[in-house]
Motif scaffolding. Sequence first.
Motif, PDB file in Angstrom:
ATOM      1  N   SER A  76      -3.477   7.455   2.918  1.00 38.36           N
ATOM      2  CA  SER A  76      -3.284   6.269   2.363  1.00 38.36           C
ATOM      3  C   SER A  76      -4.146   5.790   0.979  1.00 38.36           C
ATOM      4  O   SER A  76      -5.241   6.190   1.074  1.00 38.36           O
ATOM      5  CB  SER A  76      -3.198   4.923   3.352  1.00 38.36           C
ATOM      6  N   GLN A  77      -3.412   5.249  -0.068  1.00 37.59           N
ATOM      7  CA  GLN A  77      -4.195   4.765  -1.130  1.00 37.59           C
ATOM      8  C   GLN A  77      -4.778   5.809  -1.846  1.00 37.59           C
ATOM      9  O   GLN A  77      -4.824   5.555  -3.330  1.00 37.59           O
ATOM     10  CB  GLN A  77      -5.054   3.636  -0.843  1.00 37.59           C
ATOM     11  N   GLU A  78      -5.009   7.201  -1.510  1.00 38.24           N
ATOM     12  CA  GLU A  78      -5.809   7.977  -2.401  1.00 38.24           C
ATOM     13  C   GLU A  78      -4.906   9.375  -2.216  1.00 38.24           C
ATOM     14  O   GLU A  78      -4.731   9.592  -1.124  1.00 38.24           O
ATOM     15  CB  GLU A  78      -7.133   8.287  -1.830  1.00 38.24           C
ATOM     16  N   TRP A  89       0.831  -1.248  -0.050  1.00 42.86           N
ATOM     17  CA  TRP A  89       0.241   0.158   0.002  1.00 42.86           C
ATOM     18  C   TRP A  89       0.959   1.026   0.083  1.00 42.86           C
ATOM     19  O   TRP A  89       2.168   1.086   0.325  1.00 42.86           O
ATOM     20  CB  TRP A  89      -0.990   0.197   1.081  1.00 42.86           C
ATOM     21  N   TRP A  90       0.196   2.114  -0.309  1.00 40.48           N
ATOM     22  CA  TRP A  90       1.021   3.456  -0.381  1.00 40.48           C
ATOM     23  C   TRP A  90       0.583   4.543   0.921  1.00 40.48           C
ATOM     24  O   TRP A  90      -0.578   4.731   0.946  1.00 40.48           O
ATOM     25  CB  TRP A  90       0.721   4.276  -1.880  1.00 40.48           C
ATOM     26  N   PHE A 102      -3.241   2.767  -6.288  1.00 40.88           N
ATOM     27  CA  PHE A 102      -3.475   3.924  -5.741  1.00 40.88           C
ATOM     28  C   PHE A 102      -4.458   4.968  -6.770  1.00 40.88           C
ATOM     29  O   PHE A 102      -4.429   4.430  -8.002  1.00 40.88           O
ATOM     30  CB  PHE A 102      -2.505   4.501  -5.047  1.00 40.88           C
ATOM     31  N   ARG A 154     -13.703   7.580   1.254  1.00 43.31           N
ATOM     32  CA  ARG A 154     -12.397   7.085   0.128  1.00 43.31           C
ATOM     33  C   ARG A 154     -13.399   6.285  -0.894  1.00 43.31           C
ATOM     34  O   ARG A 154     -14.466   6.155  -0.775  1.00 43.31           O
ATOM     35  CB  ARG A 154     -11.516   6.113   0.792  1.00 43.31           C
ATOM     36  N   GLY A 168      -7.155  -0.122  -1.727  1.00 45.31           N
ATOM     37  CA  GLY A 168      -6.718   0.590  -3.041  1.00 45.31           C
ATOM     38  C   GLY A 168      -7.191  -0.053  -4.399  1.00 45.31           C
ATOM     39  O   GLY A 168      -7.251   0.575  -5.300  1.00 45.31           O
TER      40      GLY A 168
END
Length: 318
Positions: free
Chosen positions: A129-131, A116-117, A199, A266, A271
Amino acid sequence: MTGCGDPRLNSLDPSGPAGEMQLSLIKLSLGIMIGVFTVVTIIYVYVLVRYRQRPGQNDIPKQVEGSTKLEILWTVIPIALLAVLAVPTISATFSLAKKPPQGQSVEVKVIGHQYWWEFVYPQYGIRTSQELHIPVGKKVHFEITSTDVIHSFWVPNLGGKMDAIPGKKNNMWLQADKPGRYVGKCAELCGASHALMDFTVIAQTQQDFDKWVKAQQNPQSMATNKTLEQGKQLVAQNCIGCHAVRGAGFRYEGKKGPDLTGFGQRTTIAGFLPHDEKHLQAWLKNPQAFKPGARMPKIGYLDDQEMKALTQYLMSLK
Ligand code: CUA
């Protein structure tokens, strides 16, 4: 999920200056390759036809050994072609890695994790995170690193990509010219769920971006009824060892998993899964089934009612 035909995943349709710069390099190198291929093919066919063995011709042709003129020619031409390619490539590489002047860009620290990012906005004191939210028409400067293995940060429609390497900080900027959603990918094989390390980039008008920043700075966590109150307690018992929910007072410091602040706003889970309670429950019950190798442990011990309260609470986070 995305496939090769996804228009949001296309380096050949750039939506910002960094992507345009890279597309022009692709076109230049393609043009040179087509030119070389054409010239070589013409010479090849000409030699085949012109110097073919004709009927009754049985003697060995004139043997030539070495030609200074030709050797100079086929050394100089490739050098010239490489120089034509190298000058704009090097200048683009340096200009994309250059940090925009202070105050003229949005700063984002990108941290790659298996799988994940994490995105940190030091100017605004927020993280997600993810977005990845960015304002349009403004350079966004990324400082890219990783906590575990090498990943690669890539948003095909905006340009890129840049490796995320543990212990090293790589720099790159991107800019989106029009609002929209762009798909981001991990572009370095990093383990079992590499292909799922997606992402989303959400490019917004400055106004919408400011609104999002404000909301992130003042996260809401309203446990307005009994179910949500129970959900909040279940989050406290099960999730906050690894996750932060800043609005609820579950702080970020020392947490290894994605920050869940504003989770209800989100558009994906992990993701890439649809953002609804059904998928969230399926994910929580068995994350490994969706993302093999993910560090997220399964929550298999809650009953249906508890699971419902937990997911409802997470979905209520703004
Ligand atoms: Cu991370 Cu591939």
